[in-house]
Design a protein around this motif. Structure first.
Motif, PDB file in Angstrom:
ATOM      1  N   LEU A 185     -68.342   0.283 -36.290  1.00 35.35           N
ATOM      2  CA  LEU A 185     -69.494  -0.295 -35.590  1.00 35.35           C
ATOM      3  C   LEU A 185     -70.702   0.626 -35.670  1.00 35.35           C
ATOM      4  O   LEU A 185     -71.827   0.188 -35.942  1.00 35.35           O
ATOM      5  N   ARG A 186     -70.466   1.913 -35.467  1.00 34.04           N
ATOM      6  CA  ARG A 186     -71.578   2.870 -35.507  1.00 34.04           C
ATOM      7  C   ARG A 186     -72.120   3.052 -36.919  1.00 34.04           C
ATOM      8  O   ARG A 186     -73.313   3.321 -37.096  1.00 34.04           O
ATOM      9  N   ARG A 187     -71.237   2.877 -37.922  1.00 30.64           N
ATOM     10  CA  ARG A 187     -71.713   2.991 -39.308  1.00 30.64           C
ATOM     11  C   ARG A 187     -72.497   1.747 -39.737  1.00 30.64           C
ATOM     12  O   ARG A 187     -73.433   1.834 -40.548  1.00 30.64           O
ATOM     13  N   THR A 188     -72.116   0.600 -39.193  1.00 32.40           N
ATOM     14  CA  THR A 188     -72.694  -0.661 -39.650  1.00 32.40           C
ATOM     15  C   THR A 188     -74.122  -0.861 -39.174  1.00 32.40           C
ATOM     16  O   THR A 188     -74.965  -1.419 -39.892  1.00 32.40           O
ATOM     17  N   VAL A 192     -76.367   1.941 -31.814  1.00 33.07           N
ATOM     18  CA  VAL A 192     -75.296   1.381 -30.993  1.00 33.07           C
ATOM     19  C   VAL A 192     -75.253   2.171 -29.693  1.00 33.07           C
ATOM     20  O   VAL A 192     -74.977   3.373 -29.697  1.00 33.07           O
ATOM     21  N   GLU A 193     -75.520   1.497 -28.562  1.00 35.37           N
ATOM     22  CA  GLU A 193     -75.624   2.216 -27.298  1.00 35.37           C
ATOM     23  C   GLU A 193     -75.126   1.343 -26.148  1.00 35.37           C
ATOM     24  O   GLU A 193     -75.479   0.171 -26.051  1.00 35.37           O
ATOM     25  N   VAL A 194     -74.289   1.928 -25.288  1.00 34.58           N
ATOM     26  CA  VAL A 194     -73.854   1.260 -24.069  1.00 34.58           C
ATOM     27  C   VAL A 194     -74.638   1.843 -22.904  1.00 34.58           C
ATOM     28  O   VAL A 194     -74.649   3.060 -22.703  1.00 34.58           O
ATOM     29  N   ILE A 195     -75.294   0.975 -22.143  1.00 33.66           N
ATOM     30  CA  ILE A 195     -76.079   1.448 -21.002  1.00 33.66           C
ATOM     31  C   ILE A 195     -75.561   0.802 -19.719  1.00 33.66           C
ATOM     32  O   ILE A 195     -74.969  -0.276 -19.744  1.00 33.66           O
ATOM     33  N   GLY A 253     -81.125  -2.306 -30.564  1.00 33.09           N
ATOM     34  CA  GLY A 253     -82.090  -2.599 -29.506  1.00 33.09           C
ATOM     35  C   GLY A 253     -81.914  -3.917 -28.788  1.00 33.09           C
ATOM     36  O   GLY A 253     -82.644  -4.198 -27.835  1.00 33.09           O
ATOM     37  N   SER A 254     -80.946  -4.751 -29.196  1.00 34.64           N
ATOM     38  CA  SER A 254     -80.757  -6.061 -28.579  1.00 34.64           C
ATOM     39  C   SER A 254     -79.412  -6.138 -27.860  1.00 34.64           C
ATOM     40  O   SER A 254     -78.409  -5.600 -28.349  1.00 34.64           O
ATOM     41  N   PRO A 255     -79.347  -6.814 -26.698  1.00 28.78           N
ATOM     42  CA  PRO A 255     -78.070  -6.952 -25.982  1.00 28.78           C
ATOM     43  C   PRO A 255     -77.067  -7.746 -26.799  1.00 28.78           C
ATOM     44  O   PRO A 255     -77.410  -8.801 -27.355  1.00 28.78           O
ATOM     45  N   ALA A 256     -75.832  -7.230 -26.878  1.00 30.84           N
ATOM     46  CA  ALA A 256     -74.825  -7.854 -27.737  1.00 30.84           C
ATOM     47  C   ALA A 256     -73.515  -8.164 -27.011  1.00 30.84           C
ATOM     48  O   ALA A 256     -72.815  -9.108 -27.389  1.00 30.84           O
ATOM     49  N   ALA A 257     -73.158  -7.376 -26.000  1.00 29.83           N
ATOM     50  CA  ALA A 257     -71.888  -7.597 -25.297  1.00 29.83           C
ATOM     51  C   ALA A 257     -71.945  -6.872 -23.963  1.00 29.83           C
ATOM     52  O   ALA A 257     -72.635  -5.851 -23.828  1.00 29.83           O
ATOM     53  N   PHE A 258     -71.210  -7.401 -22.980  1.00 33.07           N
ATOM     54  CA  PHE A 258     -71.190  -6.733 -21.677  1.00 33.07           C
ATOM     55  C   PHE A 258     -69.840  -6.913 -20.998  1.00 33.07           C
ATOM     56  O   PHE A 258     -69.119  -7.880 -21.221  1.00 33.07           O
TER      57      PHE A 258
END
Length: 382
Positions: A185-188, A192-195, A253-258
């Motif tokens: 995921l981080r390579r793709t 990639v950031e969880v806040i 920069g866009s919300p993807a999962a929570f």
């Protein structure tokens, strides 16, 4: 016994209510009032205050509603019979200290049926081995209880000190897969950031959750995060009271999962998670789940994570214990409630038999995924 049927009468019970131990957020007075104010179909509060000589006072947290008993096949709803029903909040019998107290609570609820104010009483998700289940069964005739209702499991995990210790219960293959998907995921993606969204302003919390939730199959089913008046009211209350926690994954920069939920006491109760189906193959759900569990393991104020009731693969994988539960539904001894109950019981029995047949077969898993994919596609088309 007295019955509070207005907000003002419920508020008069606040001092007594708040002096009692409340184990489930659903039975908190403010949470309850928000549900009563915003849940479609609710007629009024129906909070019973039970006082007996020589015994502690009890409060039975309940609402009167036009309750629908949906008849479904898979995710398809066929019929919607309804009854005027007293619905008791989860763990909503407060102050009971013995089985005799619980028997008195059941008797008080049955008096509502005898009076004609309601056609049914629902005790939600009662543990099959619990004292409340024994009291409910002993305190009602079999013909007045809806049979055939499938039991579900409530899944919990007692947290160790670290995520690594928690994951030791999973297979080596599963742990390697999770690490591989995390690195991939981080390579793709560039970012990639969880806040922790609950640490920002409320409108951003609501906006980002909705941005993801509206793409999910859960939204097509009418469950999970919602922009409804009820969903917004409960999220706002939880945010303001400091119960809410939200882990949101941002991809480029866009919300993807929570993943999100509420902490009440030392228990964190998980709400329905969501992820954008565009990222299904990226393992974003597991990525955020591990971020959440990692932080909760390190939090000394949280001892247990409650994944809630109902089956899901992740619950079975991560839970350390489960409790078998079932709704107990008691009907008034009148023609319409009893006939409705018999019909619902018949269809529930058929559904339960079909579920048992498919439960452990790969075909059932594929079928569920196909249904969900079609619901998501339909939601996208709308």
């Amino acid at each position: 016994m007295t019955v509070a049927t207005t907000t003002e009468q419920v508020e008069a019970l606040r001092p007594l209510w708040q002096s009692m131990s409340v184990s489930n957020l659903d039975a908190d007075i403010d949470y309850f009032l928000a549900v009563v104010a915003h849940l479609p179909g609710v007629i009024a509060p129906h909070v019973l205050s039970v006082e007996r000589p020589g015994r502690p006072a009890m409060i039975i947290v309940a609402r009167l509603e036009r309750h629908v008993f949906p008849v479904t096949v898979g995710y398809t709803e066929l019929l919607r019979p309804h009854l005027k029903t007293v619905v008791v909040s989860f763990d909503g019998i407060l102050g009971a200290q013995s089985e005799d107290d619980l028997a008195a609570a059941v008797l008080a609820l049955r008096s509502t049926l005898r009076s004609g104010r309601a056609d049914a009483v629902i005790l939600q998700k009662v543990g099959l081995q619990s004292a409340l289940h024994r009291a409910a069964v002993a305190g009602s005739a079999r013909v007045t209880r809806i049979g055939g209702i499938a039991a579900t499991r409530r899944w919990l995990v007692t947290l160790p000190d670290t995520l690594d210790l928690l994951l030791e219960g999973r297979s080596v293959k599963a742990r390697k897969k999770a690490h591989y998907e995390s690195r991939r995921l981080r390579r793709t993606y560039d970012s990639v950031e969880v806040i922790r969204l609950d640490r920002v302003e409320l409108e951003r919390v609501l906006g980002e959750i909705e941005a993801v939730a509206r793409t999910t199959y859960q939204r097509a089913l009418g469950v999970g995060a919602s922009e409804s008046a009820l969903g917004r009211a409960l999220t706002t209350l939880s945010f303001e009271r400091g119960w809410l926690r939200v882990w949101m994954l941002h991809i480029d920069g866009s919300p993807a999962a929570f993943w999100w939920g509420n902490q009440h006491g030392d228990t964190f109760s998980v709400d329905t998670p969501g992820f954008d189906p565009r990222y299904t193959k990226d393992g974003v759900g597991t990525f955020v789940l591990h971020a959440m569990l990692d932080e909760l393991c390190q939090d000394p104020t949280v001892a247990v994570v409650d994944f809630g009731h109902g089956y899901a693969e992740y619950k079975e994988r991560y839970a350390s214990q489960s409790v078998e539960q079932r709704d107990v539904i008691v009907l008034a001894a009148r023609v319409r409630p009893l006939l409705t109950g018999q019909f619902v019981a018949l269809l529930a029995t058929v559904n339960r038999m079909a579920y048992r047949l498919l439960r452990n077969r790969s075909f059932a898993t594929r079928l569920r995924r196909t249904w969900r994919a079609r619901l998501t596609e339909r939601r996208g088309a709308d």
